[in-house]
Design a protein around this motif. Structure first.
Motif, PDB file in Angstrom:
ATOM      1  N   TYR A 127       0.840  -1.209   0.000  1.00  0.00           N
ATOM      2  CA  TYR A 127       0.000   0.000   0.000  1.00  0.00           C
ATOM      3  C   TYR A 127       0.872   1.256   0.000  1.00  0.00           C
ATOM      4  CZ  TYR A 127      -4.083  -2.897   1.195  1.00  0.00           C
ATOM      5  OH  TYR A 127      -5.087  -3.802   1.180  1.00  0.00           O
ATOM      6  N   LYS A 128       1.856   1.263   0.902  1.00  0.00           N
ATOM      7  CA  LYS A 128       2.735   2.438   0.993  1.00  0.00           C
ATOM      8  C   LYS A 128       3.411   2.677  -0.339  1.00  0.00           C
ATOM      9  CE  LYS A 128       4.273   1.926   5.710  1.00  0.00           C
ATOM     10  NZ  LYS A 128       5.476   1.593   6.484  1.00  0.00           N
ATOM     11  N   GLY A 129       3.925   1.588  -0.930  1.00  0.00           N
ATOM     12  CA  GLY A 129       4.621   1.706  -2.202  1.00  0.00           C
ATOM     13  C   GLY A 129       3.733   2.306  -3.276  1.00  0.00           C
ATOM     14  N   SER A 130       2.459   1.905  -3.281  1.00  0.00           N
ATOM     15  CA  SER A 130       1.574   2.424  -4.324  1.00  0.00           C
ATOM     16  C   SER A 130       1.264   3.897  -4.117  1.00  0.00           C
ATOM     17  CB  SER A 130       0.252   1.649  -4.339  1.00  0.00           C
ATOM     18  OG  SER A 130       0.482   0.284  -4.217  1.00  0.00           O
ATOM     19  N   LEU A 174       2.920   6.074  -2.573  1.00  0.00           N
ATOM     20  CA  LEU A 174       4.120   6.910  -2.588  1.00  0.00           C
ATOM     21  C   LEU A 174       4.594   7.188  -4.016  1.00  0.00           C
ATOM     22  CD1 LEU A 174       5.799   8.110  -0.317  1.00  0.00           C
ATOM     23  CD2 LEU A 174       7.231   6.081  -0.354  1.00  0.00           C
TER      24      LEU A 174
END
Lengths: 323, 295
Positions: free
Chosen positions: A126-129, A131
């Motif tokens: 989720y964070k990767g997306s 960000l």
């Protein structure tokens, strides 16, 4: 030249201006030199250069040699008498306040939710997306927005026409951009601030939560009475720094105001901010006098905004103040 | 078992993030899809999330096109690499020295470095400085010099160097190491994580910069990627601002690069960021715990 003097620690803690202390300092000054020189060139010379705003600049005589304007404030007069002055000042304030508030609220909400996702791999995904947009340039985002909104082929207009609606001319109607620009800014920045707040939440001592849980506090109560109050300093500092940057070029973040609407003249009433006006006066019109007058106006307002934000930060959280 | 664990609130959380993630990724996929779509299909069907008629013609066109994309890559990569390394070197040497008690005037020097946060000269004086005084117009150095120092990064590095125990520096000194050697052998290796994070942001700033090139670069062969993209978009922007007329101008588009080729160039400009993305994310999050939050 390794000398034994380097090895003698300073006993008093306050080095005297002796030959020995000067010799000890030489390597540090050597290391500082490139940085100090570039700070002087890149930041201080332009500071002196603001006097162009009061001059009738011509390239032959340079900054210092060009004659003074008569009357002195002529460059400013021209700007403040134009309609642009009011509209760009309003737009700069309007978008920055909206964006600061919206990004902070969205990021906080997402960070608190993200904190509830315990599965490491899922939360990293989720964070990767969210960000991802942070790392894209405003030019790339301009391409993305264009693929969405283009009049003849954009995916939004295809969807509208497939459902029997009228084609929307996004790039000709200023009023849409009051929504498009803030949404684009939230899209680009919310991930960054969410991840920042997640890190801040991770820094909160878990004892608080355990104690609260023992006392029977619900999840919502824990968020309201522990997470939010403890995040307050971070929130204040981040949002006030934003206000401070407001008139200071916003770390180059005005780029989107220039690129996203394709610099379309029909949209200026809703999309033009101080920075884009300066940039355009310089690049397209080559009007040094007016561009520097607007720039100086921005810098002066920015100066006071930074002072005010710093004053407020100092009252709320002295450690976080800039000076 | 798994289903029972998924309470209602958890479901809402996951749905929120799945929606958010899609909102962040799908628009990018749209651009990728356009770049792989046959040009005629683009004309007939418009943009789609999945190419109706797959084609790599756009990429062949971009790479065959007079080498301008490869040249732009070369410019962007050299500016990013040289700029980032110089920035890190200059910043770390300056901030380290500013924390050393031996430097008598460090308070005054620190103030000298911080003052520009308060008041900045703006674009026009900078323009005149770079073009008339330093004569850097239309050279590769102008792309590098603009981001060479940053007050915020000096502040972050300074906060980091303050956490290095003095005893470490002292013991190196007692072992006979000179100050500059101590810096490169002891302080710098310790600051690797901070350097990685700052370097990441500086590199992204260099990579994504179009404004400097648009103001100072005229030669075709000095155009970085983002500026190449911008000039491609300017052509579309011109057509778009005359939206009604653009239908009739469709015929004139032949001289512009095809729609797919523009999007392919865009994909190529993001490519390296996507490839390095896992690394970027890792160092970005690491950096947050180093002290960026305390700023």
């Amino acid at each position: 030249m390794k000398t034994i003097t380097n090895a003698i620690p300073n006993r008093t803690g306050k080095p005297r201006r002796t030959l020995r202390s000067m010799r000890r300092q030489t390597p540090f000054y050597l290391m500082m030199a490139p940085g100090l020189i570039f700070v002087a060139i890149l930041f201080y010379i332009p500071m002196v250069g603001v006097i162009i705003a009061f001059k009738d600049y011509n390239a032959r005589d340079g900054i210092l040699g060009s004659p003074w304007m008569d009357p002195l404030f002529k460059n400013f007069e021209f700007f403040f008498k134009s309609d642009a002055a009011r509209s760009v000042t309003f737009n700069t304030l309007f978008y920055n306040v909206i964006q600061a508030v919206a990004v902070t609220l969205c990021a906080l909400a997402l960070a608190i939710l993200l904190n509830e996702v315990k599965h490491k791999f899922v939360s990293a995904t989720y964070k990767g997306s969210i960000l991802l947009p942070t790392f894209l340039s405003w030019i790339v985002i301009q391409f993305i927005l264009f693929s969405l909104l283009s009049v003849d082929r954009g995916i939004v207009n295809s969807m509208i026409s497939e459902n029997g609606g009228e084609t929307i001319y996004w790039y000709s109607e200023p009023s849409y951009w009051r929504y498009i620009l803030p949404i684009a800014y939230i899209w680009k920045n919310v991930g960054y601030y969410s991840v920042l707040y997640v890190a801040a939440i991770a820094g909160i001592n878990t004892d608080y939560y355990e104690a609260a849980q023992l006392d029977g506090a619900s999840k919502w109560q824990r968020i309201k009475h522990i997470t939010l109050p403890l995040l307050q300093p971070t929130i204040i500092v981040l949002s006030l720094l934003w206000v401070g940057k407001l008139f200071n070029g916003g770390l180059g973040d005005w780029n989107g105001f220039y690129t996203l609407p394709n610099d379309a003249g029909a949209l200026y009433s809703a999309t033009d901010v101080i920075d884009t006006l300066v940039f355009r006066s310089l690049k397209k019109v080559n009007d040094y006098g007016m561009a520097s007058a607007i720039g100086l106006y921005q810098a002066v307002v920015g100066f006071f905004l930074v002072l005010i934000s710093n004053y407020i930060i100092k009252k709320k959280d002295p450690d976080s103040a800039l000076f | 078992m798994l289903l029972r664990k998924l309470h209602f609130s958890k479901l809402v959380i996951h749905l929120t993030f799945i929606a958010m993630s899609l909102a962040c990724i799908l628009p990018l996929l749209l651009v990728v899809s356009i770049s792989f779509t046959d040009e005629r299909s683009l004309m007939l069907d418009g943009y789609r999330f999945w190419p109706k008629e797959f084609s790599t013609a756009a990429y062949q066109y971009v790479f065959s096109g007079a080498g301008s994309i490869l040249n732009a890559y070369a410019v962007t990569i050299s500016v990013t690499v040289v700029g980032t390394l110089l920035h890190l070197l200059i910043t770390s040497m300056l901030s380290y020295s500013l924390t050393r008690p031996e430097v008598t005037h460090r308070k005054a020097l620190t103030f000298f470095v911080y003052l520009p946060v308060l008041f900045n000269g703006g674009l026009v004086p900078q323009y005149i400085l770079l073009t008339r005084i330093l004569h850097l117009k239309d050279t590769i150095w102008v792309l590098i010099i603009v981001y060479l120092v940053s007050t915020v990064n000096i502040l972050i590095m300074k906060n980091f160097f303050r956490t290095i125990p003095d005893s470490l520096i002292e013991s190196a000194r007692i072992d006979g190491s000179g100050e500059i050697r101590t810096f490169f052998r002891i302080a710098l290796p310790l600051s690797k994580p901070s350097l990685a994070t700052i370097g990441l942001f500086v590199a992204i700033a260099y990579w994504n910069d179009w404004m400097t090139a648009s103001l100072y670069i005229e030669s075709q062969n000095l155009r970085p990627l983002q500026y190449l993209l911008q000039s491609l978009m300017n052509n579309i922007g011109y057509l778009q601002s005359n939206a009604q007329a653009s239908q009739s101008m469709e015929a004139a588009i032949g001289m512009l690069p095809s729609e797919g080729a523009r999007m392919a160039t865009c994909v190529l400009a993001i490519g390296p960021i996507i490839l390095l993305y896992p690394l970027l994310q890792k160092y970005f999050e690491k950096g947050l715990t180093i002290g960026a939050v305390k700023e």
